[in-house]
Write an enzyme that holds these catalytic residues in place. Structure first.
Site, PDB file in Angstrom:
ATOM      1  N   SER A  81       0.836  -1.204   0.000  1.00 47.62           N
ATOM      2  CA  SER A  81       0.000   0.000   0.000  1.00 47.62           C
ATOM      3  C   SER A  81       0.868   1.249   0.000  1.00 47.62           C
ATOM      4  O   SER A  81       0.470   2.308   0.467  1.00 47.62           O
ATOM      5  CB  SER A  81      -0.921   0.001   1.229  1.00 47.62           C
ATOM      6  OG  SER A  81      -0.135  -0.026   2.411  1.00 47.62           O
ATOM      7  N   GLY A  82       2.105   1.089  -0.509  1.00 54.20           N
ATOM      8  CA  GLY A  82       3.006   2.238  -0.599  1.00 54.20           C
ATOM      9  C   GLY A  82       2.712   3.031  -1.865  1.00 54.20           C
ATOM     10  O   GLY A  82       1.615   2.961  -2.423  1.00 54.20           O
ATOM     11  N   VAL A 109       2.388 -10.802   3.013  1.00 53.60           N
ATOM     12  CA  VAL A 109       2.477 -11.798   1.940  1.00 53.60           C
ATOM     13  C   VAL A 109       3.668 -12.703   2.220  1.00 53.60           C
ATOM     14  O   VAL A 109       4.800 -12.236   2.394  1.00 53.60           O
ATOM     15  CB  VAL A 109       2.605 -11.104   0.564  1.00 53.60           C
ATOM     16  CG1 VAL A 109       2.908 -12.128  -0.525  1.00 53.60           C
ATOM     17  CG2 VAL A 109       1.326 -10.346   0.250  1.00 53.60           C
ATOM     18  N   GLU A 155      18.522  15.108   6.240  1.00 51.29           N
ATOM     19  CA  GLU A 155      17.327  15.707   6.845  1.00 51.29           C
ATOM     20  C   GLU A 155      17.277  15.403   8.341  1.00 51.29           C
ATOM     21  O   GLU A 155      16.957  16.260   9.162  1.00 51.29           O
ATOM     22  CB  GLU A 155      16.074  15.187   6.130  1.00 51.29           C
ATOM     23  CG  GLU A 155      15.939  15.826   4.748  1.00 51.29           C
ATOM     24  CD  GLU A 155      14.930  15.161   3.821  1.00 51.29           C
ATOM     25  OE1 GLU A 155      14.522  14.019   4.093  1.00 51.29           O
ATOM     26  OE2 GLU A 155      14.560  15.796   2.822  1.00 51.29           O
ATOM     27  N   ASP A 184      10.646   0.326  -5.583  1.00 55.89           N
ATOM     28  CA  ASP A 184      11.957   0.055  -4.970  1.00 55.89           C
ATOM     29  C   ASP A 184      12.438  -1.383  -5.166  1.00 55.89           C
ATOM     30  O   ASP A 184      13.581  -1.691  -4.881  1.00 55.89           O
ATOM     31  CB  ASP A 184      11.878   0.318  -3.450  1.00 55.89           C
ATOM     32  CG  ASP A 184      11.965   1.790  -3.121  1.00 55.89           C
ATOM     33  OD1 ASP A 184      12.000   2.607  -4.061  1.00 55.89           O
ATOM     34  OD2 ASP A 184      11.991   2.131  -1.926  1.00 55.89           O
TER      35      ASP A 184
HETATM   36  C1  LIG Z   1      13.051   7.805   5.262  1.00 62.89           C
HETATM   37  C2  LIG Z   1      12.810   7.844   3.768  1.00 62.89           C
HETATM   38  C3  LIG Z   1      12.795   9.052   3.104  1.00 62.89           C
HETATM   39  C4  LIG Z   1      12.550   9.096   1.734  1.00 62.89           C
HETATM   40  N1  LIG Z   1      12.538  10.310   1.110  1.00 62.89           N
HETATM   41  C5  LIG Z   1      12.216  10.363  -0.205  1.00 62.89           C
HETATM   42  C6  LIG Z   1      12.093  11.622  -0.871  1.00 62.89           C
HETATM   43  O1  LIG Z   1      12.296  12.678  -0.262  1.00 62.89           O
HETATM   44  N2  LIG Z   1      11.731  11.614  -2.188  1.00 62.89           N
HETATM   45  C7  LIG Z   1      11.488  10.457  -2.866  1.00 62.89           C
HETATM   46  O2  LIG Z   1      11.128  10.503  -4.044  1.00 62.89           O
HETATM   47  N3  LIG Z   1      11.622   9.270  -2.265  1.00 62.89           N
HETATM   48  C8  LIG Z   1      11.969   9.185  -0.958  1.00 62.89           C
HETATM   49  N4  LIG Z   1      12.086   7.975  -0.349  1.00 62.89           N
HETATM   50  C9  LIG Z   1      11.933   6.762  -1.151  1.00 62.89           C
HETATM   51  C10 LIG Z   1      10.476   6.443  -1.407  1.00 62.89           C
HETATM   52  O3  LIG Z   1       9.747   6.510  -0.214  1.00 62.89           O
HETATM   53  C11 LIG Z   1      10.400   5.064  -2.037  1.00 62.89           C
HETATM   54  O4  LIG Z   1      11.117   5.089  -3.247  1.00 62.89           O
HETATM   55  C12 LIG Z   1       8.966   4.658  -2.305  1.00 62.89           C
HETATM   56  O5  LIG Z   1       8.269   4.557  -1.090  1.00 62.89           O
HETATM   57  C13 LIG Z   1       8.918   3.331  -3.052  1.00 62.89           C
HETATM   58  O6  LIG Z   1       7.596   2.959  -3.250  1.00 62.89           O
HETATM   59  P1  LIG Z   1       7.184   1.412  -3.304  1.00 62.89           P
HETATM   60  O7  LIG Z   1       5.741   1.371  -3.599  1.00 62.89           O
HETATM   61  O8  LIG Z   1       8.116   0.672  -4.152  1.00 62.89           O
HETATM   62  O9  LIG Z   1       7.452   0.893  -1.822  1.00 62.89           O
HETATM   63  P2  LIG Z   1       6.861   1.411  -0.454  1.00 62.89           P
HETATM   64  O10 LIG Z   1       6.311   2.772  -0.564  1.00 62.89           O
HETATM   65  O11 LIG Z   1       7.930   1.154   0.541  1.00 62.89           O
HETATM   66  O12 LIG Z   1       5.654   0.433  -0.187  1.00 62.89           O
HETATM   67  C14 LIG Z   1       5.840  -0.925   0.083  1.00 62.89           C
HETATM   68  C15 LIG Z   1       4.537  -1.465   0.607  1.00 62.89           C
HETATM   69  O13 LIG Z   1       4.591  -2.873   0.637  1.00 62.89           O
HETATM   70  C16 LIG Z   1       4.169  -3.351   1.896  1.00 62.89           C
HETATM   71  N5  LIG Z   1       4.833  -4.634   2.092  1.00 62.89           N
HETATM   72  C17 LIG Z   1       6.140  -4.911   2.104  1.00 62.89           C
HETATM   73  N6  LIG Z   1       6.350  -6.227   2.240  1.00 62.89           N
HETATM   74  C18 LIG Z   1       5.137  -6.792   2.305  1.00 62.89           C
HETATM   75  C19 LIG Z   1       4.675  -8.125   2.463  1.00 62.89           C
HETATM   76  N7  LIG Z   1       5.503  -9.163   2.536  1.00 62.89           N
HETATM   77  N8  LIG Z   1       3.348  -8.342   2.533  1.00 62.89           N
HETATM   78  C20 LIG Z   1       2.468  -7.322   2.441  1.00 62.89           C
HETATM   79  N9  LIG Z   1       2.848  -6.046   2.290  1.00 62.89           N
HETATM   80  C21 LIG Z   1       4.159  -5.788   2.212  1.00 62.89           C
HETATM   81  C22 LIG Z   1       4.584  -2.249   2.853  1.00 62.89           C
HETATM   82  O14 LIG Z   1       3.875  -2.342   4.056  1.00 62.89           O
HETATM   83  C23 LIG Z   1       4.215  -1.032   2.021  1.00 62.89           C
HETATM   84  O15 LIG Z   1       2.838  -0.782   2.113  1.00 62.89           O
HETATM   85  C24 LIG Z   1      12.328   7.899   1.018  1.00 62.89           C
HETATM   86  C25 LIG Z   1      12.346   6.693   1.695  1.00 62.89           C
HETATM   87  C26 LIG Z   1      12.584   6.655   3.053  1.00 62.89           C
HETATM   88  C27 LIG Z   1      12.591   5.343   3.793  1.00 62.89           C
END
Ligand SMILES: Cc1cc2nc3c(=O)[nH]c(=O)nc-3n(C[C@H](O)[C@H](O)[C@H](O)COP(=O)(O)OP(=O)(O)OC[C@H]3O[C@@H](n4cnc5c(N)ncnc54)[C@H](O)[C@@H]3O)c2cc1C
Length: 484
Positions: free
Chosen positions: A16-17, A83, A179, A317
Site C-alpha cells: 500500500s506504498g 504476503v 534531513e 523500490d
Molecule cells: C526515510 C525515507 C525518506 C525518503 N525520502 C524520499 C524523498 O524525499 N523523495 C522520494 O522521491 N523518495 C523518498 N524515499 C523513497 C520512497 O519513499 C520510495 O522510493 C517509495 O516509497 C517506493 O515505493 P514502493 O511502492 O516501491 O514501496 P513502499 O512505498 O515502501 O511500499 C511498500 C509497501 O509494501 C508493503 N509490504 C512490504 N512487504 C510486504 C509483504 N511481505 N506483505 C504485504 N505487504 C508488504 C509495505 O507495508 C508497504 O505498504 C524515502 C524513503 C525513506 C525510507
C-alpha cells in the site's frame, strides 16, 4: 467483506506504498476486482518519517488509513496481512495475519512491496542503530532521541558524564540522513534550548557519517558541498570517507581508508544507509529465473513484467531497470503504467511497450529555510529550494485533512521554535525488542502450515476443474455442440 463479483478480472496488488496505492487508484474506473494486500493498515509517506521521529508531525499525518483513502473506490478491497508466498503457476498470493492465512487468486498481479533497511550484512547493528523505514521505526527513534536528552538531564544532575547521551550519530549522508541530522541539530539548538536545567541542549553533538567522499552524492559535487557547509553551519559535524564497522549500545566505530579507526561514543544512533529490496523479489526470481542485484532488486522487462509472465508487474523500490532510482515517483509512475497495461489488455488494445520514467527532480532539506533541489539541469539552493520542497511535499501528502494539519505543524515548528509531537512512550522505545523476543508459536502469531497447504490445494483443485471445464467446452465446440 464485499461479495466477490464472479467472472471479473481479478487484480491483486501487493503493498500500500506509492506503487501499490497509485496502481490501485489508477484502476478505479476499470471493470476489475482489485484486492490490495499490505502488511500495514496505512499508506506511508516515507519522505516525512524524519519529521515524525523529531516531533514535528504526528504519525497519522503521514500515514492515512488505506481503507479511508480507498473508501470510495468500490472495485477495491483492502486485505491486511503479510504476503508470505506468491505462486506464479497457480496464480495465487498467500498472506498471513496473526496466524490466519488467506490465499488470494489473481489474473493480474502488481508487486510493489518496496525495500527495507540494509545493514550490509551486519544486521546486529539494528538493535543499537534503528533504521527509518516505518512508523514503528520513527516512533522508536523519537523515543530514543528525546529520551537521550532526558537521561542526560538526569545524569548531569547527579554529576555524571553525559557526553555519550548528548551525542547523536546519523549514519548515511543521503537525503534521509541529511534531513535527520539537520533536524536533530535544530531540535537541540532551537526547540529544547530553554527546557532543561542541568544540561544545555545546545551543547549536543550531532555527527553525520558516510563512507562516500561527499554529502548527497546523487545531487552532484556542487550541491553536495553546499549541503555540507549548510549542515556544519547548523551545527552538524560531517565525517566523510568513514565506514561504520561496529555498533554497540554506547557508540560506534568508524574506519577510514588510511586504515585508521575512530570511536564515537553515542547512545542515540540512527541508521540511514542502504536499502534491501523486499524478499518477495527472491521468491519471484526463483520462479522465473530473473536476476537479483546485490540489493535484492529484481530485473524486470522494459514493460515492468517478469520474464514469461506478462500478467505479473513488479515496480518501485523492488526493481532494477536501467538504473532507475529508488524514489517515490518511480513507484507512482510504475503503478500507473501497470494499471494502463491491464486496462489495455481488457480493452483488447496493445499495451504500452516500455515504462519511461519522467524525472520531475530531486530535493532534500537541510534545516529550516535551507534545501537543495534539482529540476532537469536547474539547481536551486537555500530558501527558494526549501519553499519548493514545502509545496511539493504538501501536494503529494495524501488527504486534505493531513495537508491542513501539516501546514499548522510546520508553522509551529518553522515559524516558531516548538514541536507539537514530543510524546514518547516506553512501548515505542522497547516494544520492537519485546516483539522480537516473543515466541510466535506460543502466542498464535505463526500460522498453521497445514492450513496454508489446505488452501493452496483448494486453489489447485479449482484451477484443475476450470481447465477441465474449458477442455470440455473446446471439445463440444469442435464437435459443433453449443454448451449451456
Ligand atoms: C526515510 C525515507 C525518506 C525518503 N525520502 C524520499 C524523498 O524525499 N523523495 C522520494 O522521491 N523518495 C523518498 N524515499 C523513497 C520512497 O519513499 C520510495 O522510493 C517509495 O516509497 C517506493 O515505493 P514502493 O511502492 O516501491 O514501496 P513502499 O512505498 O515502501 O511500499 C511498500 C509497501 O509494501 C508493503 N509490504 C512490504 N512487504 C510486504 C509483504 N511481505 N506483505 C504485504 N505487504 C508488504 C509495505 O507495508 C508497504 O505498504 C524515502 C524513503 C525513506 C525510507
Amino acid at each position: 467483506m464485499a461479495a466477490s463479483q464472479a467472472g471479473k478480472h481479478k487484480v491483486v496488488v501487493i503493498g500500500s506504498g506509492f506503487g501499490g496505492l497509485f496502481g490501485t487508484k489508477a484502476l478505479r474506473h476499470a471493470d476489475v476486482e482489485v484486492t490490495m494486500i499490505a502488511k500495514t493498515t496505512h499508506h506511508l509517506f516515507q519522505p516525512l518519517l524524519y519529521q515524525v521521529a523529531t516531533g514535528i508531525l504526528s504519525q497519522g499525518e503521514i500515514a492515512p488509513a488505506t481503507r479511508d483513502v480507498l473508501h470510495k473506490q468500490k472495485n477495491a478491497t483492502v486485505l491486511l496481512g503479510e504476503v508470505t508466498g506468491i505462486d506464479l503457476t497457480n496464480k495465487t498470493v498467500t498472506s498471513e495475519l496473526l496466524g490466519r492465512v488467506s490465499v488470494t487468486p489473481y489474473d493480474s498481479l502488481i508487486v510493489a512491496a518496496g525495500a527495507g533497511q540494509s545493514y550490509f550484512g551486519n544486521d546486529q547493528f539494528a538493535e543499537f542503530a534503528p533504521g527509518m523505514k516505518s512508523i514503528d521505526d520513527a516512533l522508536e527513534l523519537r523515543g530514543r532521541i528525546f529520551g537521550s536528552f532526558e537521561l542526560a538531564e538526569l545524569g548531569a544532575a547527579r554529576g555524571e558524564n553525559v557526553d555519550d547521551l548528548l551525542t547523536f550519530v546519523v549514519v548515511g549522508a543521503g537525503p534521509t540522513g541529511v534531513e535527520m541530522a539537520g533536524q536533530i541539530a535544530e531540535l537541540a539548538r532551537r526547540t529544547l534550548k530553554q527546557d532543561f536545567r542541568h544540561i544545555s541542549s545546545r551543547q549536543a553533538r550531532v555527527v553525520l557519517v558516510d563512507a562516500a567522499p561527499q554529502v548527497l552524492p546523487p545531487f552532484g559535487e556542487k550541491l553536495g558541498e553546499y549541503s555540507k557547509k549548510a549542515l556544519e553551519k547548523a551545527g552538524v559535524e560531517v565525517v566523510l570517507g568513514g565506514m561504520v564497522t561496529a555498533v554497540d549500545e554506547r557508540g560506534l566505530e568508524v574506519k577510514f581508508k588510511d586504515g585508521s579507526t575512530r570511536r564515537i561514543d553515542s547512545v542515540a544512533k540512527i541508521w540511514a544507509a542502504g536499502v534491501q529490496a523486499s524478499p518477495l523479489g527472491k521468491t519471484l526470481a526463483e520462479q522465473t529465473g530473473a536476476e537479483l542485484d546485490r540489493a535484492g532488486r529484481i530485473a524486470v522487462n522494459d514493460d515492468l513484467t517478469l520474464p514469461g509472465h506478462p500478467e505479473v508487474f513488479v515496480l518501485g523500490d523492488m526493481i532494477s531497470l536501467k538504473n532507475l532510482p529508488g524514489v517515490a515517483q518511480v513507484a507512482m509512475q510504475g503503478g500507473k503504467f501497470a494499471a494502463k497495461s491491464i486496462k489495455a489488455d481488457l480493452a483488447g488494445k496493445p499495451r504500452p511497450q516500455e515504462f519511461k520514467y519522467f524525472d520531475k527532480g530531486s530535493m532534500a532539506t537541510i534545516s529550516r529555510g535551507k534545501a537543495v533541489t534539482t529540476v532537469g539541469k536547474l539547481r536551486f539552493t537555500g530558501l527558494i529550494a526549501w519553499l519548493m520542497w514545502l509545496v511539493v511535499h504538501l501536494a503529494y501528502l495524501t488527504g486534505f485533512k493531513n495537508r491542513v494539519t501539516a501546514v499548522l505543524r510546520w508553522a509551529i515548528s518553522f515559524l516558531g521554535r516548538d514541536r507539537s509531537e514530543r510524546t514518547t512512550t516506553l512501548q515505542q522505545i522497547f516494544a520492537r525488542q519485546a516483539l522480537e523476543q516473543i515466541d510466535g508459536g506460543a502466542t498464535g502469531l505463526v500460522s498453521d502450515p497445514g492450513e496454508t497447504e489446505r488452501l493452496l490445494e483448494a486453489r489447485r483443485n479449482e484451477l484443475e476443474e476450470q481447465a477441465a471445464k474449458e477442455a470440455r467446452l473446446t471439445d463440444a465446440g469442435e464437435r459443433g455442440v453449443t454448451a449451456h
